[in-house]
Design an enzyme around this catalytic site. Structure first.
Site, PDB file in Angstrom:
ATOM      1  N   LYS A 198      39.393  16.763  59.965  1.00  0.00           N
ATOM      2  CA  LYS A 198      38.511  17.353  61.122  1.00  0.00           C
ATOM      3  C   LYS A 198      38.632  18.716  61.237  1.00  0.00           C
ATOM      4  O   LYS A 198      39.539  19.354  60.922  1.00  0.00           O
ATOM      5  CB  LYS A 198      39.185  16.645  62.390  1.00  0.00           C
ATOM      6  CG  LYS A 198      38.091  16.786  63.710  1.00  0.00           C
ATOM      7  CD  LYS A 198      38.804  16.150  65.000  1.00  0.00           C
ATOM      8  CE  LYS A 198      38.047  16.480  66.292  1.00  0.00           C
ATOM      9  NZ  LYS A 198      38.688  15.607  67.436  1.00  0.00           N
TER      10      LYS A 198
ATOM     11  N   SER B  64      35.498  12.668  69.950  1.00  0.00           N
ATOM     12  CA  SER B  64      35.108  14.008  69.041  1.00  0.00           C
ATOM     13  C   SER B  64      35.269  13.868  67.508  1.00  0.00           C
ATOM     14  O   SER B  64      34.616  14.530  66.818  1.00  0.00           O
ATOM     15  CB  SER B  64      35.776  15.337  69.655  1.00  0.00           C
ATOM     16  OG  SER B  64      37.158  15.573  69.284  1.00  0.00           O
TER      17      SER B  64
ATOM     18  N   SER C 212      39.390  10.462  71.305  1.00  0.00           N
ATOM     19  CA  SER C 212      38.499  11.092  70.388  1.00  0.00           C
ATOM     20  C   SER C 212      38.940  10.684  68.995  1.00  0.00           C
ATOM     21  O   SER C 212      38.500  10.898  67.885  1.00  0.00           O
ATOM     22  CB  SER C 212      38.735  12.782  70.134  1.00  0.00           C
ATOM     23  OG  SER C 212      37.981  13.194  71.348  1.00  0.00           O
TER      24      SER C 212
END
Length: 509
Positions: free
Chosen positions: A90, A171, A195
């Site tokens: 990420k 996210s 997330s």
């Protein structure tokens, strides 16, 4: 070994880490060839074709790293199960290489972290190839309440590979969507509240949200140190377990990891047990966590009956006593606002050549570049965070105490003690909703908040589909109960085999 591993584009579809590793060791393929094949697939599916937009940036050194790992493997054998395996991170996980770390924000373009994040270094030491950075909701979805999951100014809107007009959730949207689309073997995401779990559910992959302190946050762009965790996202429980073992450990740069001393494992695959549900006591947390999505409820109720058939003792209901208080309280937001300002300012202070040094600088940057950064939604959460004082403010301390009390001793611990449970179970989220950049994500429900506030672990596993839209099931437990949760999740996965690869449908009813 799947024959398909040899062909182009679709060759890597559903290949596991163990299968890829076996192919490298046998000489059937090489780490370099795997990187080449993933790059070909990314070109065909992510930037072109369905254009799921799950990857922000590729590592220009990936092929060189893979070649060196191939030479090492031939000379002295593999370092372990991740040797030569291409992975994604990420874009809030720092890497001290040519790939940027920006949390999706244009404000951090050009900045450089002083070192790899602890978890990134762990993957490198295990012999993994960091293929690139996955897209995400900008600032890990902590910028505006009416935001669209998976959108960032740097990357645009990410899409769900199952149905392209549906959300990938956030996210860690790209970390889940890319793995669902077989663009890498596995990835790392981060979770403050939902997330990892929600994107894993929306994209029919496995996500492990670890106990706070099991994995270091050092070198990860923060939201809040009392809730942030870093964990694996993969297509199978076995792959997620293999990844988790490579990123655990005590890190002097993250004091929270001291709690994991003597409790972490370097190999979580040892807990994979196809009979792991037999005799397990599973509590069904119905109040608050069921009812917001009737279609998800049907899928999870079917999954519960399957667990009963597999020998689990089902306690239904086993409600978290404080569930309503947790969901209606403003204390979590108070904690996040205070900690975001303090933690982000600390992170920014350690960057090299950064154009922004404080949260105030980021707010000013967004205002100056409103056409790119603020075109769909604002930055009211950043503004509220900037207004907070210090972490010795009584308002913050009272909110933090309430979050921990309601989620731990009066919440998860209370219901698990009462019924002597091995885990709590509930739907992870609703089926993925339509992407809406105008109105943002709708206010639905999810499983993540109790474990997020408590700092306790949770695992999402695919549980079913509604009109080709994935729905996941959450297994949640006490601090450092990852071995138990992995055992339960693996047993459920192996008995059901629900996951199927995406078809990139344009829409669905």
């Amino acid at each position: 070994m799947k024959e398909e591993i040899r062909g182009p584009h679709t060759s890597l579809e559903e290949a596991t880490i163990a299968e890829l590793q076996a192919a490298i060791i046998s000489g059937e393929t090489t780490a370099q060839r795997l990187v080449e094949m993933y790059l070909e697939r990314i070109s065909a599916l992510d930037g072109q074709g369905p254009a799921i937009n799950s990857i922000l940036e590729l590592n220009p050194e990936a092929l060189e790293i893979a070649r060196a790992l191939d030479q090492e493997c031939q000379a002295s054998g593999p370092r372990g199960p991740l040797h030569g395996i291409p992975l994604l991170l990420k874009d809030n996980i720092a890497t001290a290489d040519q790939v940027q770390t920006t949390a999706g924000s244009l404000a951090l373009l050009g900045s450089r972290p002083p070192r790899d994040a602890f978890v990134a270094r762990g993957l490198r030491e295990a012999g993994a190839v960091i293929l690139g950075k996955a897209s995400l909701s900008e600032w890990a979805n902590f910028r505006s309440n009416p935001s669209s999951s998976g959108w960032s100014a740097r990357g645009g809107q990410g899409r769900n590979p199952y149905v392209l007009d549906r959300t990938p959730c956030g996210s860690s949207s790209g970390s889940a969507a890319a793995i669902a689309a077989n663009l890498a073997a596995a990835s790392l995401g981060s979770e403050t509240d939902g997330s990892i779990l929600c994107p894993s559910s929306a994209n029919a992959v496995v996500g492990i949200k670890p106990t706070l302190g099991l994995t270091s946050r050092a070198g990860v762009i923060p939201i809040a140190h009392s809730q942030d965790t870093i964990g694996p996202i993969a297509r199978t429980v076995a792959d997620a377990a293999a990844l988790l073992g490579a990123i655990t450990g005590v890190d002097p740069l993250d004091p929270a990891t001291q709690e994991s001393a003597g409790k972490f494992h370097s190999d979580y695959t040892q807990f994979l047990d196809p009979n792991g549900l037999r005799g397990a006591r599973i509590g069904i947390a119905r109040e608050v966590y069921f009812g917001y999505s009737p279609k998800a409820d049907v899928i999870i109720n079917t999954a519960i009956e399957r667990m009963r058939e597999l020998g689990a003792v089902i306690i239904d209901p086993a409600d978290i006593p404080t569930a309503k208080q947790i969901s209606s309280s403003d204390s979590e937001l108070t904690v996040l606002l205070f900690e975001f300002k303090a933690d982000l300012n600390s992170y920014l202070a350690g960057l090299v050549n950064t154009p922004v040094h404080t949260l105030a600088d980021i707010i000013a940057f967004n205002n100056a570049h409103a056409g790119e950064e603020l075109q769909y939604f604002g930055q009211e959460l950043l503004l509220k965070a900037q207004e907070t004082t210090s972490l010795d403010d009584p308002t913050y301390l009272a909110a933090l105490n309430e979050c921990r009390r309601l989620s731990r001793q009066e919440g998860i611990d209370a219901v698990m003690d009462r019924h002597q449970l091995d885990a709590l179970v509930m739907p992870t989220s609703s089926p993925p909703w339509l992407i809406d950049l105008v109105n943002g994500d709708p206010p639905l429900g999810g499983s993540s908040q109790p474990a997020a506030l408590a700092g306790y672990p949770a695992i999402n596993v695919p549980a079913g589909y509604v009109f080709d839209l994935p729905v996941g099931i959450t297994f949640m437990g006490r601090a450092f109960s990852e071995p138990t949760l992995i055992k339960l999740a693996y047993a459920f996965e192996q008995a059901t085999k629900i996951r199927r690869p995406p078809q990139y449908l344009p829409t669905t009813p």
